[in-house]
Design a protein around this motif. Structure first.
Motif, short mmCIF file in Angstrom:
data_model
loop_
_atom_site.label_atom_id
_atom_site.label_comp_id
_atom_site.label_asym_id
_atom_site.label_seq_id
_atom_site.Cartn_x
_atom_site.Cartn_y
_atom_site.Cartn_z
N ALA A 17 0.62 -1.36 -0.12
CA ALA A 17 0.51 0.13 -0.19
C ALA A 17 1.04 1.26 -0.14
O ALA A 17 1.94 1.98 1.13
N VAL A 23 -9.20 0.32 -0.10
CA VAL A 23 -9.61 -0.23 -1.08
C VAL A 23 -10.70 -0.07 -1.58
O VAL A 23 -11.77 -0.50 -1.84
N LEU A 30 -11.10 -3.31 -6.71
CA LEU A 30 -9.63 -4.25 -6.58
C LEU A 30 -10.59 -4.93 -7.86
O LEU A 30 -11.34 -5.42 -7.86
N ILE A 54 -5.57 -2.37 -9.45
CA ILE A 54 -6.19 -1.51 -7.81
C ILE A 54 -6.64 -0.92 -7.52
O ILE A 54 -5.83 0.45 -7.81
N ILE A 95 -6.59 2.39 -5.00
CA ILE A 95 -6.51 2.94 -3.33
C ILE A 95 -6.74 4.38 -3.23
O ILE A 95 -6.39 5.03 -4.32
N ASN A 126 -12.37 -5.57 -1.46
CA ASN A 126 -12.78 -3.97 -2.04
C ASN A 126 -13.16 -3.63 0.04
O ASN A 126 -14.08 -4.34 0.44
N MET A 162 -0.24 -5.48 0.00
CA MET A 162 -2.18 -6.53 -0.71
C MET A 162 -2.01 -6.97 -1.36
O MET A 162 -2.56 -7.71 -1.70
#
Length: 157
Positions: free
Chosen positions: A48, A54, A57, A64, A66, A96, A106
């Motif tokens: 991350a 999140v 995803l 992904i 963030i 998610n 992650m």
């Protein structure tokens, strides 16, 4: 007028930071997906880049988004055309809606497997918000995952 808020983005991967324009995919190179940088990764541990959640995803795990508390949304798109792998070679450790802390693992990605199938592992890392200004003061060098200040993002006032 207050100071503009700047968010430092830590590198989510170990590898070589390159200019987005060098990515052989027009959607990224022309910044249609957002401004940022790309990384040629040396391993498949995706961390991350800041504290956040999140937001998304994708089901095939190759991308992904963030979201930072400020609203900043960062897209990490692992590899090029890797949607074609249908998730093979990707192990997600988040889902998610999960809260993540900077430096948290992650995803684990099998670089050798993905390369063996002929896919590029070059990974664009872009700001998805259209109105945020990206200030890239990266010196385009080799970084370790978690290194702070890969790029800075200035929030709109």
């Amino acid at each position: 007028m207050g100071m503009k808020q700047t968010i430092a983005i830590a590198s989510p991967l170990s590898g070589e930071v390159i200019r987005l324009e060098q990515v052989p995919d027009q959607a990224f190179a022309l910044k249609h997906m957002g401004d940022g940088v790309a990384i040629i990764p040396t391993n498949g541990r995706l961390l991350a880049p800041f504290d956040g959640i999140v937001l998304h995803l994708v089901s095939t795990k190759h991308a992904i988004i963030i979201q930072h508390a400020s609203g900043l949304q960062l897209l990490v798109h692992f590899g090029l055309n890797t949607v074609g792998l249908q998730g093979d070679g990707f192990i997600a450790h988040v889902a998610n809606g999960d809260q993540v802390s900077a430096g948290q693992l992650m995803m684990e990605i099998d670089l050798e497997y993905i390369q063996s199938l002929g896919y590029s592992t070059w990974t664009p890392i872009v700001v998805a918000n259209e109105d945020y200004r990206v200030e890239i003061d990266s010196d385009y060098k080799t970084v370790l995952a978690g290194d702070s200040g890969m790029m800075n993002v200035v929030l709109p006032v």
